[in-house]
Write an enzyme that holds these catalytic residues in place. Structure first.
Site, PDB file in Angstrom:
ATOM      1  N   ASP A  15       0.832  -1.202   0.000  1.00  0.00           N
ATOM      2  CA  ASP A  15       0.000   0.000   0.000  1.00  0.00           C
ATOM      3  C   ASP A  15       0.868   1.254   0.000  1.00  0.00           C
ATOM      4  O   ASP A  15       0.508   2.281  -0.584  1.00  0.00           O
ATOM      5  CB  ASP A  15      -0.931   0.011   1.213  1.00  0.00           C
ATOM      6  N   HIS A  18       1.707   3.280  -3.278  1.00  0.00           N
ATOM      7  CA  HIS A  18       0.887   4.356  -3.839  1.00  0.00           C
ATOM      8  C   HIS A  18       1.520   5.721  -3.582  1.00  0.00           C
ATOM      9  O   HIS A  18       1.472   6.609  -4.431  1.00  0.00           O
ATOM     10  CB  HIS A  18      -0.513   4.322  -3.222  1.00  0.00           C
ATOM     11  N   HIS A 195      -8.308  -3.249   8.025  1.00  0.00           N
ATOM     12  CA  HIS A 195      -7.325  -2.438   7.295  1.00  0.00           C
ATOM     13  C   HIS A 195      -7.842  -1.004   7.267  1.00  0.00           C
ATOM     14  O   HIS A 195      -8.912  -0.729   6.698  1.00  0.00           O
ATOM     15  CB  HIS A 195      -7.170  -2.987   5.874  1.00  0.00           C
ATOM     16  N   HIS A 197      -7.541   3.270   6.644  1.00  0.00           N
ATOM     17  CA  HIS A 197      -6.923   4.443   6.023  1.00  0.00           C
ATOM     18  C   HIS A 197      -7.244   5.651   6.888  1.00  0.00           C
ATOM     19  O   HIS A 197      -8.244   5.677   7.609  1.00  0.00           O
ATOM     20  CB  HIS A 197      -7.398   4.636   4.583  1.00  0.00           C
ATOM     21  N   TYR A 288     -12.182   5.870  -3.078  1.00  0.00           N
ATOM     22  CA  TYR A 288     -11.039   4.961  -2.953  1.00  0.00           C
ATOM     23  C   TYR A 288      -9.753   5.762  -2.782  1.00  0.00           C
ATOM     24  O   TYR A 288      -9.457   6.664  -3.565  1.00  0.00           O
ATOM     25  CB  TYR A 288     -10.981   4.114  -4.222  1.00  0.00           C
TER      26      TYR A 288
END
Length: 350
Positions: A15, A18, A195, A197, A288
């Protein structure tokens, strides 16, 4: 699985890709992996940010291919397990075979939160190859708890060893996490993971909420690297979990050192995740997290505030794989903006 209370999966080399436009070199990956192994991290995940096979014009080309990354990382791991990510429709059997041949221990199979039915063949193949198979339900804010349970049960039926709730947009609030995780823990016979963010600043808080409801495995990245405002910052998470009394394997100082001494010198300041206006809009609009950099580029090209683009994308309920819509939205907003003065002038002439 670890005997500790919580298994920690470091996503810096997946991840976190990105944040650096997928430009970690194999040598850099090896350095980070070695530091995480020395810190006794449970699992390290290695893939393009969008999983194996993600290196493309649509998602962004990586600095190297999957095999080169695995060649670099595998020799650096002793007790730390190796995970790879596979998205049906992006990753291929050939890439999965490459990961198996390099000694991958875990394959995480990710689908949109309402599309677990596309993953049956993938679970069967991963299990046949002898890997632990974990299911990831992405953009979990886009479905109610009961629908998420239905999809998780499909993954359990297909052979998943664990199912993860993925807050891919960083849009969930702690109560949203509790409602979803508690239902999965009560109704599934397999492990449940989470998970986070950090687009609403809740990466650590939401992770704690998930663990308090019975999740036993969770993700993070060094310095919180990742899409959008990044993932839960794993050195912070390790410290918080120790203070909260959880039994965990990673060494707190070791993970801190991996972040400060190894990762930070590799990263430009503007690549470090931060909770700014654009990334905040990801969480607010439910978009997203990996859309952020693409949206900023489109905003700059068309002279449109990225926040306006993100609001439109959120209303459209876009999902991963629809990155091409970012340019469409930006172009349309620019046309509407430019048409405004012309229409007003025409009205005045009348």
């Amino acid at each position: 699985m670890t005997d500790a209370d919580v298994r920690l999966v470091d996503m810096t080399l997946r991840d976190g890709m990105h944040a650096v436009d997928h430009q970690f070199t194999p040598e850099e990956m090896a350095e980070v992996a070695a530091a995480l192994d020395a810190a006794e991290m449970d699992v390290v995940e290695v893939s393009h940010g969008d999983g194996m096979g993600g290196s493309s014009i649509n998602y962004g080309f990586a600095a190297a291919d999957t095999e080169e990354y695995l060649d670099a990382v595998v020799p650096e791991l002793t007790d730390t397990e190796l995970s790879v990510l596979l998205l049906p429709g992006i990753g291929t059997v050939e890439e999965l075979d490459t990961a198996v041949d390099h000694g991958a221990d875990i394959c995480r199979i990710a689908t949109h939160v309402t599309e677990a039915d596309v993953s049956e063949d993938h679970f069967e193949y991963v299990k046949d190859r002898g890997l632990e198979a974990n299911g990831l339900l992405m953009l979990s804010h886009m479905a109610e708890p009961e629908r998420i349970l239905k999809e998780a049960k499909l993954m359990e039926e297909y052979g998943a060893d664990a199912v993860y709730l993925m807050d891919s947009a960083g849009a969930l609030l702690p109560n949203d996490v509790r409602d979803r995780i508690s239902l999965l823990v009560d109704e599934l016979s397999i492990d449940v993971g989470f998970h986070a963010h950090n687009n609403l600043g809740l990466g650590i808080g939401n992770t704690l909420a998930a663990l308090e409801e019975g999740a036993v495995t969770t993700d993070g990245c060094l310095r919180g690297l990742g899409a959008g405002s990044g993932n839960a910052q794993i050195e912070v998470l390790v410290g918080v979990l120790e203070k909260a009394g959880y039994d965990i394997n990673p060494d707190f100082f070791g993970v801190m050192d991996a972040a400060e001494d190894v990762l930070v010198p590799m990263i430009d300041e503007d690549e470090m995740p931060k909770l700014d206006n654009d990334s905040l809009m990801l969480g607010y609009a439910g978009v997203y997290s990996s859309f952020l950099r693409h949206t900023r580029r489109a905003g700059k090209k068309y002279g449109i505030d990225p926040r306006e683009i993100l609001v439109e994308l959120g209303e459209m309920e876009v999902v991963g794989g629809q990155e091409d819509l970012i340019t469409d939205v930006a172009s349309r907003l620019a046309e509407e903006r430019d048409a405004g003065p012309a229409a007003e002038a025409a009205s005045d002439d009348d």
